[in-house]
Structure formats: C-alpha cells, structure tokens
Design a protein around this motif. Structure first.
Motif, PDB file in Angstrom:
ATOM      1  N   ARG A  55      43.430  38.676  51.848  1.00 14.95           N
ATOM      2  CA  ARG A  55      43.945  39.217  50.588  1.00 14.95           C
ATOM      3  C   ARG A  55      43.985  38.145  49.513  1.00 14.95           C
ATOM      4  N   LYS A  56      44.361  36.914  49.866  1.00 18.49           N
ATOM      5  CA  LYS A  56      44.354  35.825  48.880  1.00 18.49           C
ATOM      6  C   LYS A  56      42.934  35.526  48.421  1.00 18.49           C
ATOM      7  N   TRP A  57      41.994  35.543  49.330  1.00 20.18           N
ATOM      8  CA  TRP A  57      40.596  35.293  48.987  1.00 20.18           C
ATOM      9  C   TRP A  57      40.071  36.404  48.079  1.00 20.18           C
ATOM     10  N   TRP A  58      40.420  37.663  48.410  1.00 23.33           N
ATOM     11  CA  TRP A  58      39.940  38.801  47.619  1.00 23.33           C
ATOM     12  C   TRP A  58      40.519  38.755  46.209  1.00 23.33           C
ATOM     13  N   ARG A  59      41.795  38.382  46.099  1.00 20.98           N
ATOM     14  CA  ARG A  59      42.428  38.278  44.796  1.00 20.98           C
ATOM     15  C   ARG A  59      41.835  37.124  43.997  1.00 20.98           C
ATOM     16  N   GLY A  60      41.419  36.081  44.666  1.00 23.59           N
ATOM     17  CA  GLY A  60      40.831  34.926  43.982  1.00 23.59           C
ATOM     18  C   GLY A  60      39.418  35.173  43.487  1.00 23.59           C
ATOM     19  N   LYS A  61      38.768  36.208  44.003  1.00 19.50           N
ATOM     20  CA  LYS A  61      37.410  36.514  43.569  1.00 19.50           C
ATOM     21  C   LYS A  61      37.361  37.145  42.183  1.00 19.50           C
ATOM     22  N   GLU A  62      38.479  37.688  41.707  1.00 18.68           N
ATOM     23  CA  GLU A  62      38.493  38.328  40.400  1.00 18.68           C
ATOM     24  C   GLU A  62      38.274  37.300  39.295  1.00 18.68           C
ATOM     25  N   PRO A  63      37.568  37.694  38.256  1.00 21.40           N
ATOM     26  CA  PRO A  63      37.394  36.770  37.134  1.00 21.40           C
ATOM     27  C   PRO A  63      38.729  36.503  36.427  1.00 21.40           C
ATOM     28  N   PRO A  64      38.856  35.362  35.802  1.00 20.16           N
ATOM     29  CA  PRO A  64      40.123  35.015  35.150  1.00 20.16           C
ATOM     30  C   PRO A  64      40.501  35.983  34.022  1.00 20.16           C
ATOM     31  N   GLU A  65      39.504  36.555  33.347  1.00 21.93           N
ATOM     32  CA  GLU A  65      39.804  37.492  32.267  1.00 21.93           C
ATOM     33  C   GLU A  65      40.497  38.733  32.804  1.00 21.93           C
ATOM     34  N   ARG A  66      40.032  39.209  33.954  1.00 18.59           N
ATOM     35  CA  ARG A  66      40.625  40.403  34.555  1.00 18.59           C
ATOM     36  C   ARG A  66      42.053  40.104  35.052  1.00 18.59           C
ATOM     37  N   ARG A  67      42.247  38.919  35.616  1.00 16.23           N
ATOM     38  CA  ARG A  67      43.596  38.542  36.060  1.00 16.23           C
ATOM     39  C   ARG A  67      44.547  38.440  34.876  1.00 16.23           C
ATOM     40  N   ALA A  68      44.039  37.902  33.741  1.00 16.48           N
ATOM     41  CA  ALA A  68      44.869  37.798  32.544  1.00 16.48           C
ATOM     42  C   ALA A  68      45.225  39.191  32.016  1.00 16.48           C
ATOM     43  N   LEU A  69      44.267  40.130  32.077  1.00 14.45           N
ATOM     44  CA  LEU A  69      44.549  41.487  31.638  1.00 14.45           C
ATOM     45  C   LEU A  69      45.603  42.143  32.531  1.00 14.45           C
ATOM     46  N   LYS A  70      45.491  41.938  33.842  1.00 15.97           N
ATOM     47  CA  LYS A  70      46.485  42.506  34.755  1.00 15.97           C
ATOM     48  C   LYS A  70      47.862  41.910  34.514  1.00 15.97           C
ATOM     49  N   ARG A  71      47.909  40.605  34.262  1.00 16.23           N
ATOM     50  CA  ARG A  71      49.186  39.953  33.995  1.00 16.23           C
ATOM     51  C   ARG A  71      49.793  40.492  32.695  1.00 16.23           C
ATOM     52  N   ARG A  72      48.948  40.637  31.674  1.00 13.89           N
ATOM     53  CA  ARG A  72      49.425  41.178  30.395  1.00 13.89           C
ATOM     54  C   ARG A  72      49.913  42.625  30.566  1.00 13.89           C
ATOM     55  N   LEU A  73      49.206  43.402  31.381  1.00 16.17           N
ATOM     56  CA  LEU A  73      49.599  44.784  31.629  1.00 16.17           C
ATOM     57  C   LEU A  73      50.969  44.845  32.300  1.00 16.17           C
ATOM     58  N   SER A  74      51.198  43.976  33.273  1.00 16.88           N
ATOM     59  CA  SER A  74      52.502  43.991  33.947  1.00 16.88           C
ATOM     60  C   SER A  74      53.619  43.566  32.993  1.00 16.88           C
ATOM     61  N   GLU A  75      53.344  42.602  32.104  1.00 16.85           N
ATOM     62  CA  GLU A  75      54.356  42.196  31.122  1.00 16.85           C
ATOM     63  C   GLU A  75      54.675  43.332  30.162  1.00 16.85           C
ATOM     64  N   LEU A  76      53.647  44.055  29.714  1.00 23.50           N
ATOM     65  CA  LEU A  76      53.871  45.174  28.803  1.00 23.50           C
ATOM     66  C   LEU A  76      54.636  46.306  29.482  1.00 23.50           C
ATOM     67  N   GLU A  77      54.310  46.578  30.743  1.00 19.38           N
ATOM     68  CA  GLU A  77      55.037  47.628  31.470  1.00 19.38           C
ATOM     69  C   GLU A  77      56.502  47.243  31.657  1.00 19.38           C
ATOM     70  N   ARG A  78      56.758  45.966  31.891  1.00 19.49           N
ATOM     71  CA  ARG A  78      58.137  45.496  32.020  1.00 19.49           C
ATOM     72  C   ARG A  78      58.877  45.643  30.686  1.00 19.49           C
ATOM     73  N   ALA A  79      58.219  45.302  29.570  1.00 22.11           N
ATOM     74  CA  ALA A  79      58.845  45.444  28.254  1.00 22.11           C
ATOM     75  C   ALA A  79      59.094  46.913  27.920  1.00 22.11           C
ATOM     76  N   LEU A  80      58.144  47.790  28.292  1.00 22.64           N
ATOM     77  CA  LEU A  80      58.312  49.219  28.049  1.00 22.64           C
ATOM     78  C   LEU A  80      59.505  49.765  28.839  1.00 22.64           C
ATOM     79  N   THR A  81      59.631  49.341  30.078  1.00 19.27           N
ATOM     80  CA  THR A  81      60.762  49.768  30.898  1.00 19.27           C
ATOM     81  C   THR A  81      62.085  49.290  30.289  1.00 19.27           C
ATOM     82  N   SER A  82      62.094  48.082  29.768  1.00 24.10           N
ATOM     83  CA  SER A  82      63.311  47.539  29.155  1.00 24.10           C
ATOM     84  C   SER A  82      63.702  48.330  27.914  1.00 24.10           C
TER      85      SER A  82
END
Length: 128
Positions: A55-82
């Motif tokens: 699972r760590k290897w599979w997660r590491g295969k993602e491009p950095p842009e996609r990881r940044a988008l996922k991180r931004r999405l989780s931050e926005l969902e947290r702000a929306l919930t707040s």
C-alpha cells in the motif's frame, strides 16, 4: 431448554477424560503442533507486512500533483465540515453560539465557494 442441552453437551465434552487436548484446532499428543503454528503465524505476519509495504508503494506511485490535489481536497472538505457545524450550532443553540447576520451570510458564502472548489478538484482528479 435448547440452551440447557447445549450447556450439558459442551460441559460433557470438556470433562471427558479420554478426549485429547486441542490447541488451535490441532491435537496435542504425540504431534508437535507448535511447529505448524509457528509457520502459520509467520505467514500471517508476513502477509500483513507485505500488505502494508504494497500500500505504501502503491501510494508512492502517484504523481506529486495528484497527491497535492488529494491533500487540498481533504483540507477543503474539513473546512466545509467546520463551516457547516458552525451554522448548525448557531441554529440549534442561538443563545450560546449565535452568529450575527453578517457572520451567517459570510459562512453561507464560504460554504458555497468551498463546494465550488471541491467540485473543481473532483473533476480534475477524475480527468487525471
């Protein structure tokens, strides 16, 4: 009555003097059950470790842009919930958590803008 029969049968089985002792489903008499259990637990532990590494290897295969988008999405969902929680608390408890009209309109505008950003990021993730 049914449970009484079950209780009597299980107690008779456990008290039978000639029954062989069982350890993890294998008889322990002349057989060495510990050796087999060592390999079973070893394979189980190796499988769990392999799954974690995969699972760590599979997660590491993602491009950095996609990881940044996922991180931004989780931050926005947290702000929306707040923001939603603040609005809900203001409705449920107006004296304790009351918001002014300006604060309420600001929160509603921020909820709408956050939803728009979330939709944009989700479409970008779907395209990639």
């Amino acid at each position: 009555m049914r449970y009484l029969w079950l209780l009597m049968a299980s107690s008779a089985w456990s008290l039978a003097p000639l029954s062989a002792a069982l350890a993890h489903g294998a008889q322990t008499g002349e057989q060495d059950s510990g050796h087999g259990l060592f390999w079973i637990y070893g394979f189980l532990l190796a499988g769990i470790a392999g799954l974690i590494i995969y699972r760590k290897w599979w997660r590491g295969k993602e491009p950095p842009e996609r990881r940044a988008l996922k991180r931004r999405l989780s931050e926005l969902e947290r702000a929306l919930t707040s923001c939603r929680a603040q609005l809900q608390n203001a409705e449920d408890y107006p004296k304790e958590c009351g918001l002014t009209d300006a604060d309420r309109h600001e929160r509603l505008r921020s909820v709408a803008s956050i939803r728009g950003e979330i939709d944009v990021i989700k479409t970008e993730l779907a395209v990639n």
